[in-house]
Design a protein around this motif. Structure first.
Motif, PDB file in Angstrom:
ATOM      1  N   GLY A  28     -48.637 -46.806  13.771  1.00  0.00           N
ATOM      2  CA  GLY A  28     -47.297 -46.228  13.749  1.00  0.00           C
ATOM      3  C   GLY A  28     -46.192 -47.249  13.860  1.00  0.00           C
ATOM      4  O   GLY A  28     -45.024 -46.921  13.804  1.00  0.00           O
ATOM      5  N   GLY A  29     -46.569 -48.506  14.020  1.00  0.00           N
ATOM      6  CA  GLY A  29     -45.536 -49.529  14.137  1.00  0.00           C
ATOM      7  C   GLY A  29     -45.519 -50.136  15.513  1.00  0.00           C
ATOM      8  O   GLY A  29     -46.074 -49.597  16.459  1.00  0.00           O
ATOM      9  N   ASN A  30     -44.866 -51.256  15.609  1.00  0.00           N
ATOM     10  CA  ASN A  30     -44.860 -52.022  16.839  1.00  0.00           C
ATOM     11  C   ASN A  30     -43.535 -51.912  17.553  1.00  0.00           C
ATOM     12  O   ASN A  30     -42.487 -51.860  16.940  1.00  0.00           O
ATOM     13  CB  ASN A  30     -45.114 -53.492  16.535  1.00  0.00           C
ATOM     14  CG  ASN A  30     -46.207 -53.676  15.526  1.00  0.00           C
ATOM     15  OD1 ASN A  30     -47.270 -53.142  15.700  1.00  0.00           O
ATOM     16  ND2 ASN A  30     -45.919 -54.384  14.463  1.00  0.00           N
ATOM     17  N   GLY A  66     -43.093 -54.620  -0.886  1.00  0.00           N
ATOM     18  CA  GLY A  66     -43.174 -54.093   0.470  1.00  0.00           C
ATOM     19  C   GLY A  66     -42.509 -52.754   0.600  1.00  0.00           C
ATOM     20  O   GLY A  66     -41.849 -52.271  -0.315  1.00  0.00           O
ATOM     21  N   ALA A  67     -42.659 -52.133   1.746  1.00  0.00           N
ATOM     22  CA  ALA A  67     -42.083 -50.832   2.010  1.00  0.00           C
ATOM     23  C   ALA A  67     -40.568 -50.934   2.148  1.00  0.00           C
ATOM     24  O   ALA A  67     -40.038 -51.967   2.532  1.00  0.00           O
ATOM     25  CB  ALA A  67     -42.679 -50.265   3.285  1.00  0.00           C
ATOM     26  N   GLU A 101     -46.893 -53.451  10.343  1.00  0.00           N
ATOM     27  CA  GLU A 101     -45.730 -54.317  10.122  1.00  0.00           C
ATOM     28  C   GLU A 101     -44.484 -53.471  10.033  1.00  0.00           C
ATOM     29  O   GLU A 101     -44.458 -52.455   9.338  1.00  0.00           O
ATOM     30  CB  GLU A 101     -45.912 -55.097   8.824  1.00  0.00           C
ATOM     31  CG  GLU A 101     -44.705 -55.925   8.424  1.00  0.00           C
ATOM     32  CD  GLU A 101     -44.914 -56.626   7.095  1.00  0.00           C
ATOM     33  OE1 GLU A 101     -46.079 -56.891   6.742  1.00  0.00           O
ATOM     34  OE2 GLU A 101     -43.919 -56.892   6.407  1.00  0.00           O
ATOM     35  N   LEU A 102     -43.438 -53.892  10.730  1.00  0.00           N
ATOM     36  CA  LEU A 102     -42.184 -53.165  10.723  1.00  0.00           C
ATOM     37  C   LEU A 102     -41.298 -53.581   9.558  1.00  0.00           C
ATOM     38  O   LEU A 102     -41.188 -54.768   9.253  1.00  0.00           O
ATOM     39  CB  LEU A 102     -41.417 -53.409  12.017  1.00  0.00           C
ATOM     40  CG  LEU A 102     -41.740 -52.527  13.216  1.00  0.00           C
ATOM     41  CD1 LEU A 102     -40.856 -52.897  14.388  1.00  0.00           C
ATOM     42  CD2 LEU A 102     -41.551 -51.060  12.869  1.00  0.00           C
ATOM     43  N   PHE A 103     -40.679 -52.601   8.923  1.00  0.00           N
ATOM     44  CA  PHE A 103     -39.686 -52.860   7.894  1.00  0.00           C
ATOM     45  C   PHE A 103     -38.347 -52.323   8.396  1.00  0.00           C
ATOM     46  O   PHE A 103     -38.279 -51.254   8.994  1.00  0.00           O
ATOM     47  CB  PHE A 103     -40.088 -52.183   6.584  1.00  0.00           C
ATOM     48  CG  PHE A 103     -41.320 -52.787   5.980  1.00  0.00           C
ATOM     49  CD1 PHE A 103     -42.580 -52.336   6.332  1.00  0.00           C
ATOM     50  CD2 PHE A 103     -41.225 -53.833   5.065  1.00  0.00           C
ATOM     51  CE1 PHE A 103     -43.726 -52.901   5.799  1.00  0.00           C
ATOM     52  CE2 PHE A 103     -42.365 -54.397   4.518  1.00  0.00           C
ATOM     53  CZ  PHE A 103     -43.616 -53.942   4.886  1.00  0.00           C
ATOM     54  N   PHE A 104     -37.286 -53.105   8.135  1.00  0.00           N
ATOM     55  CA  PHE A 104     -35.985 -52.773   8.693  1.00  0.00           C
ATOM     56  C   PHE A 104     -35.024 -52.251   7.641  1.00  0.00           C
ATOM     57  O   PHE A 104     -35.053 -52.677   6.482  1.00  0.00           O
ATOM     58  CB  PHE A 104     -35.373 -54.013   9.350  1.00  0.00           C
ATOM     59  CG  PHE A 104     -36.022 -54.370  10.654  1.00  0.00           C
ATOM     60  CD1 PHE A 104     -37.217 -55.054  10.682  1.00  0.00           C
ATOM     61  CD2 PHE A 104     -35.433 -54.000  11.847  1.00  0.00           C
ATOM     62  CE1 PHE A 104     -37.830 -55.370  11.887  1.00  0.00           C
ATOM     63  CE2 PHE A 104     -36.023 -54.314  13.059  1.00  0.00           C
ATOM     64  CZ  PHE A 104     -37.229 -55.001  13.072  1.00  0.00           C
ATOM     65  N   GLY A 105     -34.171 -51.341   8.070  1.00  0.00           N
ATOM     66  CA  GLY A 105     -33.089 -50.899   7.211  1.00  0.00           C
ATOM     67  C   GLY A 105     -32.015 -51.964   7.137  1.00  0.00           C
ATOM     68  O   GLY A 105     -32.076 -52.987   7.817  1.00  0.00           O
ATOM     69  N   GLU A 106     -31.009 -51.685   6.291  1.00  0.00           N
ATOM     70  CA  GLU A 106     -29.948 -52.665   6.073  1.00  0.00           C
ATOM     71  C   GLU A 106     -28.949 -52.699   7.223  1.00  0.00           C
ATOM     72  O   GLU A 106     -28.112 -53.584   7.300  1.00  0.00           O
ATOM     73  CB  GLU A 106     -29.192 -52.355   4.774  1.00  0.00           C
ATOM     74  CG  GLU A 106     -30.087 -52.028   3.596  1.00  0.00           C
ATOM     75  CD  GLU A 106     -30.317 -50.522   3.454  1.00  0.00           C
ATOM     76  OE1 GLU A 106     -30.342 -50.048   2.312  1.00  0.00           O
ATOM     77  OE2 GLU A 106     -30.472 -49.826   4.503  1.00  0.00           O
ATOM     78  N   GLY A 107     -29.033 -51.724   8.108  1.00  0.00           N
ATOM     79  CA  GLY A 107     -28.108 -51.666   9.232  1.00  0.00           C
ATOM     80  C   GLY A 107     -26.886 -50.833   8.927  1.00  0.00           C
ATOM     81  O   GLY A 107     -26.487 -50.665   7.770  1.00  0.00           O
ATOM     82  N   SER A 108     -26.300 -50.301   9.984  1.00  0.00           N
ATOM     83  CA  SER A 108     -25.074 -49.506   9.870  1.00  0.00           C
ATOM     84  C   SER A 108     -24.066 -50.027  10.887  1.00  0.00           C
ATOM     85  O   SER A 108     -24.349 -50.051  12.086  1.00  0.00           O
ATOM     86  CB  SER A 108     -25.370 -48.026  10.166  1.00  0.00           C
ATOM     87  OG  SER A 108     -26.288 -47.498   9.247  1.00  0.00           O
ATOM     88  N   ARG A 109     -22.923 -50.447  10.387  1.00  0.00           N
ATOM     89  CA  ARG A 109     -21.899 -50.976  11.292  1.00  0.00           C
ATOM     90  C   ARG A 109     -20.929 -49.865  11.665  1.00  0.00           C
ATOM     91  O   ARG A 109     -20.263 -49.305  10.803  1.00  0.00           O
ATOM     92  CB  ARG A 109     -21.137 -52.137  10.657  1.00  0.00           C
ATOM     93  CG  ARG A 109     -20.105 -52.743  11.607  1.00  0.00           C
ATOM     94  CD  ARG A 109     -19.634 -54.106  11.187  1.00  0.00           C
ATOM     95  NE  ARG A 109     -20.715 -55.081  11.095  1.00  0.00           N
ATOM     96  CZ  ARG A 109     -21.292 -55.680  12.119  1.00  0.00           C
ATOM     97  NH1 ARG A 109     -20.906 -55.385  13.347  1.00  0.00           N
ATOM     98  NH2 ARG A 109     -22.243 -56.566  11.915  1.00  0.00           N
ATOM     99  N   LEU A 110     -20.904 -49.557  12.932  1.00  0.00           N
ATOM    100  CA  LEU A 110     -20.026 -48.520  13.449  1.00  0.00           C
ATOM    101  C   LEU A 110     -18.831 -49.163  14.141  1.00  0.00           C
ATOM    102  O   LEU A 110     -19.002 -50.008  15.015  1.00  0.00           O
ATOM    103  CB  LEU A 110     -20.763 -47.619  14.444  1.00  0.00           C
ATOM    104  CG  LEU A 110     -19.903 -46.635  15.254  1.00  0.00           C
ATOM    105  CD1 LEU A 110     -19.245 -45.618  14.327  1.00  0.00           C
ATOM    106  CD2 LEU A 110     -20.751 -45.933  16.303  1.00  0.00           C
TER     107      LEU A 110
END
Lengths: 116, 115
Positions: free
Chosen positions: A100-102, B1-2, B103-112
């Motif tokens: 599920g992720g780390n 990748g995802a 493995e974690l994949f990250f979004g582009e981020g949201s600046r508030l």
């Protein structure tokens, strides 16, 4: 509890010179180690990871890192940097590796600034 | 990748209003998503773990009533900043992992930005 230390907040280097970004971690159990790069106002991109096996890990963009268990280090290196490598680099550690992720713990980051 | 996508990438709101940020896994299903907060020139701090179909798990010190997390489907998690104040201004990043990959994949981020 796990923690990550990136001693260098900023590393200036000239283009085509080699660079090493330092990362040390602490954990009471086996860990999985990651390096991520972040360009301004963007998310994180995985450079490389150490899960098991060979302690020398090669990643994207010519980066590599070596896992040293005795020194609890995972330093990132590149033999010749380019202007486009200018970015923020984060070292991260995880004590678990589930489907599920780390749950990652990040270091404070190192700003790599490549100059002409 | 995802691929993980966040929306909006930037949002400006008035103090006291609520803002919703979406995090989507575009080409995989994610039972778990993570929400991070990043202050200028600082590291990422894990805020909460979003679990599909159940309550989110918040890190110590994070106000669950201020930062509402909903993970209604296997491809979507939302973070709602309620009654936002200027101190909530930050860069919020989500991440997810395809099941079995680790493995974690990250979004582009949201600046508030809260005015």
């Amino acid at each position: 509890a796990q923690s990550v230390t990136q001693l260098d907040s900023q590393v200036p280097v000239f283009e085509e010179a080699p660079v090493e970004l330092r990362c040390n971690y602490s954990s009471s159990v086996s860990v999985y180690l990651f390096w991520y790069v972040q360009y301004p106002n963007q998310g994180l991109q995985l450079l490389l990871k150490y899960l098991s096996g060979s302690t020398l890990v090669k990643g994207i963009n010519g980066f590599e890192a070596e896992f040293n268990k005795s020194q609890t280090s995972f330093h990132l290196r590149k033999p010749s940097v380019h202007i486009s490598d200018t970015a923020e680099y984060f070292c991260a550690v995880s004590e678990g590796l589930t489907g599920g992720g780390n749950k990652l713990t990040f270091g404070t980051g190192t700003q790599l600034k490549v100059e002409l | 990748g995802a691929v993980v996508s966040q929306h909006p990438s930037r949002v400006i709101c008035k103090s006291g209003t609520s803002v919703k940020i979406e995090c989507r896994s575009l080409d995989f299903q994610a039972t778990t998503m993570f929400w991070y907060r990043q202050f200028p020139k600082q590291s990422l701090m894990l805020m909460a773990t979003s679990n599909e179909g159940s309550k989110a798990t918040y890190e110590q010190g994070v106000e669950k009533d201020k930062f509402l997390i909903n993970h209604a489907s296997l491809t979507l998690s939302t973070l709602t900043v309620t009654s936002a104040h200027p101190e909530d201004s930050s860069f919020y990043i989500c991440s997810a992992s395809p099941t079995g990959k680790g493995e974690l994949f990250f979004g582009e981020g949201s600046r508030l930005t809260v005015l």
